[in-house]
Design an enzyme around this catalytic site. Structure first.
Site, mmCIF file in Angstrom:
data_model
loop_
_atom_site.group_PDB
_atom_site.id
_atom_site.type_symbol
_atom_site.label_atom_id
_atom_site.label_comp_id
_atom_site.label_asym_id
_atom_site.label_seq_id
_atom_site.Cartn_x
_atom_site.Cartn_y
_atom_site.Cartn_z
ATOM 1 N N ASP A 1 0.857 -1.195 0.000
ATOM 2 C CA ASP A 1 0.000 0.000 0.000
ATOM 3 C C ASP A 1 0.887 1.238 0.000
ATOM 4 O O ASP A 1 2.103 1.133 0.230
ATOM 5 C CB ASP A 1 -0.919 -0.001 1.245
ATOM 6 C CG ASP A 1 -2.224 0.776 1.034
ATOM 7 O OD1 ASP A 1 -2.161 2.006 0.850
ATOM 8 O OD2 ASP A 1 -3.296 0.157 1.039
ATOM 9 N N ASP B 1 3.345 1.877 -4.592
ATOM 10 C CA ASP B 1 2.376 2.665 -5.360
ATOM 11 C C ASP B 1 2.102 1.886 -6.636
ATOM 12 O O ASP B 1 3.004 1.706 -7.473
ATOM 13 C CB ASP B 1 2.982 4.040 -5.672
ATOM 14 C CG ASP B 1 2.037 4.916 -6.491
ATOM 15 O OD1 ASP B 1 1.103 4.388 -7.117
ATOM 16 O OD2 ASP B 1 2.249 6.144 -6.503
ATOM 17 N N VAL B 2 0.874 1.433 -6.819
ATOM 18 C CA VAL B 2 0.569 0.533 -7.956
ATOM 19 C C VAL B 2 0.690 1.211 -9.315
ATOM 20 O O VAL B 2 0.684 0.539 -10.342
ATOM 21 C CB VAL B 2 -0.837 -0.110 -7.836
ATOM 22 C CG1 VAL B 2 -0.911 -1.044 -6.640
ATOM 23 C CG2 VAL B 2 -1.951 0.938 -7.814
ATOM 24 N N TYR C 1 -15.223 6.431 -13.133
ATOM 25 C CA TYR C 1 -14.986 5.223 -12.328
ATOM 26 C C TYR C 1 -15.523 4.000 -13.075
ATOM 27 O O TYR C 1 -14.873 2.959 -13.144
ATOM 28 C CB TYR C 1 -15.669 5.410 -10.971
ATOM 29 C CG TYR C 1 -15.489 4.282 -9.972
ATOM 30 C CD1 TYR C 1 -14.294 4.116 -9.279
ATOM 31 C CD2 TYR C 1 -16.541 3.407 -9.689
ATOM 32 C CE1 TYR C 1 -14.149 3.105 -8.342
ATOM 33 C CE2 TYR C 1 -16.406 2.390 -8.750
ATOM 34 C CZ TYR C 1 -15.212 2.248 -8.077
ATOM 35 O OH TYR C 1 -15.065 1.235 -7.139
ATOM 36 N N LYS D 1 -13.528 0.480 -14.048
ATOM 37 C CA LYS D 1 -13.953 -0.834 -13.538
ATOM 38 C C LYS D 1 -14.469 -1.732 -14.661
ATOM 39 O O LYS D 1 -14.320 -2.959 -14.605
ATOM 40 C CB LYS D 1 -15.000 -0.657 -12.431
ATOM 41 C CG LYS D 1 -14.429 0.021 -11.175
ATOM 42 C CD LYS D 1 -13.295 -0.793 -10.572
ATOM 43 C CE LYS D 1 -12.755 -0.192 -9.293
ATOM 44 N NZ LYS D 1 -11.663 -1.011 -8.712
ATOM 45 N N THR E 1 -16.553 0.800 3.696
ATOM 46 C CA THR E 1 -15.098 1.036 3.793
ATOM 47 C C THR E 1 -14.841 2.542 3.713
ATOM 48 O O THR E 1 -15.715 3.307 3.288
ATOM 49 C CB THR E 1 -14.317 0.367 2.630
ATOM 50 O OG1 THR E 1 -14.485 1.172 1.457
ATOM 51 C CG2 THR E 1 -14.745 -1.055 2.369
HETATM 52 P P1 NAD Z 1 -10.271 1.897 0.784
HETATM 53 O O1 NAD Z 1 -10.114 3.332 0.493
HETATM 54 O O2 NAD Z 1 -10.624 1.456 2.148
HETATM 55 O O3 NAD Z 1 -8.957 1.097 0.355
HETATM 56 C C1 NAD Z 1 -8.245 1.388 -0.813
HETATM 57 C C2 NAD Z 1 -6.763 1.200 -0.525
HETATM 58 O O4 NAD Z 1 -6.039 1.450 -1.744
HETATM 59 C C3 NAD Z 1 -6.238 2.187 0.529
HETATM 60 O O5 NAD Z 1 -5.514 1.501 1.528
HETATM 61 C C4 NAD Z 1 -5.342 3.105 -0.273
HETATM 62 O O6 NAD Z 1 -4.237 3.611 0.453
HETATM 63 C C5 NAD Z 1 -4.896 2.190 -1.395
HETATM 64 N N1 NAD Z 1 -4.388 2.936 -2.539
HETATM 65 C C6 NAD Z 1 -4.890 4.074 -3.092
HETATM 66 N N2 NAD Z 1 -4.077 4.510 -4.077
HETATM 67 C C7 NAD Z 1 -3.059 3.617 -4.144
HETATM 68 C C8 NAD Z 1 -1.895 3.520 -4.960
HETATM 69 N N3 NAD Z 1 -1.615 4.432 -5.899
HETATM 70 N N4 NAD Z 1 -1.061 2.468 -4.762
HETATM 71 C C9 NAD Z 1 -1.320 1.560 -3.808
HETATM 72 N N5 NAD Z 1 -2.385 1.607 -2.988
HETATM 73 C C10 NAD Z 1 -3.239 2.626 -3.171
HETATM 74 O O7 NAD Z 1 -11.370 1.371 -0.264
HETATM 75 P P2 NAD Z 1 -12.036 -0.054 -0.510
HETATM 76 O O8 NAD Z 1 -13.488 0.182 -0.581
HETATM 77 O O9 NAD Z 1 -11.504 -1.082 0.389
HETATM 78 O O10 NAD Z 1 -11.554 -0.304 -2.008
HETATM 79 C C11 NAD Z 1 -10.834 -1.454 -2.414
HETATM 80 C C12 NAD Z 1 -11.234 -1.786 -3.847
HETATM 81 O O11 NAD Z 1 -12.608 -2.176 -3.885
HETATM 82 C C13 NAD Z 1 -11.107 -0.621 -4.828
HETATM 83 O O12 NAD Z 1 -10.565 -1.085 -6.059
HETATM 84 C C14 NAD Z 1 -12.537 -0.161 -5.012
HETATM 85 O O13 NAD Z 1 -12.734 0.475 -6.251
HETATM 86 C C15 NAD Z 1 -13.262 -1.485 -4.917
HETATM 87 N N6 NAD Z 1 -14.700 -1.387 -4.604
HETATM 88 C C16 NAD Z 1 -15.125 -0.876 -3.415
HETATM 89 C C17 NAD Z 1 -16.496 -0.822 -3.157
HETATM 90 C C18 NAD Z 1 -17.044 -0.281 -1.861
HETATM 91 O O14 NAD Z 1 -18.287 -0.110 -1.775
HETATM 92 N N7 NAD Z 1 -16.243 -0.023 -0.865
HETATM 93 C C19 NAD Z 1 -17.416 -1.266 -4.121
HETATM 94 C C20 NAD Z 1 -16.935 -1.769 -5.324
HETATM 95 C C21 NAD Z 1 -15.573 -1.836 -5.546
#
Ligand code: NAD
Length: 260
Positions: free
Chosen positions: A38, A64-65, A156, A160, A193
């Site tokens: 992360d 950083d991805v 977004y 996705k 989240t």
């Molecule tokens: P979150 O914000 O809790 O976690 C996302 C994590 O990604 C964080 O720890 C952040 O630091 C990290 N991150 C951001 N930019 C980064 C980078 N450049 N390099 C490395 N890490 C990085 O959010 P989440 O809800 O847990 O999201 C996780 C995944 O699930 C995402 O891809 C999101 O699009 C997807 N998602 C979430 C939901 C939801 O309702 N929460 C729904 C559908 C999809």
């Protein structure tokens, strides 16, 4: 502790928070050696400490991805230490909600870079070591927003939806070449989240009011229930494990009926 992924080495990107954190905990609970990556170093190390307190094995790498150099370093570090790589959870992502006619090009590109370039780079750099040590499983985090559109989330949606079809194309290339790397996407619905706090406040609503995610789930989700990160982690665990050995190129929707 159980052993559904015992002996497997797994990288989880964005593993410091939310769904990535839950995936890291769940994979470790089931016996994997988890490499949490992360950009949030403190929170990532906290996840590792939590895993170790429960008797699991994990380590943290700053990552950083969007950076190809960092992907190269992370994968080289994992292979040097464990001499194998079995699972990649391409989870890191952000959500920027805005009207498409107001969104800046910089925001469009930042979201593409994390949500889509990051997944591409992970696939590119993790397939060779997986292939060379007998195969593996890649799980790409898409969204219900990768299956259908949402107003003020079009950019977004584009990332996705891209993840969904990138997954299928790579799964077919892997199958054709007998790399033994399975590639699938996961599509969460509305999950509790911190992503909802970082989506620019109010940007999903034209009236600028903050988002109440529980109220949103109650209205939008057929069961009325807000999803929890573990609900997604359980699906990721299945796709990471050999229980899903005949599954590749598909999409696992975990949304309590939201997209039905
Ligand atoms: P979150 O914000 O809790 O976690 C996302 C994590 O990604 C964080 O720890 C952040 O630091 C990290 N991150 C951001 N930019 C980064 C980078 N450049 N390099 C490395 N890490 C990085 O959010 P989440 O809800 O847990 O999201 C996780 C995944 O699930 C995402 O891809 C999101 O699009 C997807 N998602 C979430 C939901 C939801 O309702 N929460 C729904 C559908 C999809």
């Amino acid at each position: 502790m159980a052993d559904r992924v015992a002996g497997k080495v797994a990288i989880v990107t964005g593993g410091a928070s939310g769904i990535g954190r839950a995936c890291s905990l769940r994979l470790a609970e089931e016996g994997a050696e988890v490499v949490v990556t992360d950009i949030q170093d403190g929170a990532g190390k906290d996840v590792v400490a939590e895993i170790e307190r429960s008797g699991g094995d994990a380590s943290f790498l700053h990552h950083d991805v969007t950076s190809e150099d960092e992907w190269v370093a992370v994968v080289a570090g994992v292979v040097e230490r464990f001499e194998r790589l079995d699972v990649l959870v391409n989870n890191a992502g952000i959500g920027i909600g805005a009207s498409i006619i107001e969104m800046s090009l910089a925001d469009w590109q930042r979201q593409q870079a994390i949500n889509l370039d990051g997944v591409f780079l992970g696939i590119k750099h993790c397939i060779p070591p997986m292939r060379d040590t007998g195969g593996g499983s890649i799980v790409n985090m898409s969204s219900v927003a990768g299956l259908k559109g949402s107003a003020r989330l079009a950019a977004y949606n584009a990332t996705k939806g891209g993840v969904r079809l990138l997954t299928k194309g790579v799964a077919l290339e892997s199958a054709q070449n007998r790399w033994n790397v399975r590639v699938n996407s996961v599509h969460p619905g509305i999950i509790d989240t911190p992503i909802w706090e970082t989506v620019v406040p109010g940007s999903l609503r034209p009236d600028g009011e903050p988002i109440d995610v529980s109220a949103m789930a109650e209205t939008a989700v057929p069961t009325g229930v807000l999803g929890q990160p573990t609900d997604i982690a359980n699906g990721v665990l299945f796709l990471a494990s050999d229980d899903s050995s005949y599954i590749t190129g598909t999409e696992l929707v975990i949304d309590a009926g939201l997209s039905a």
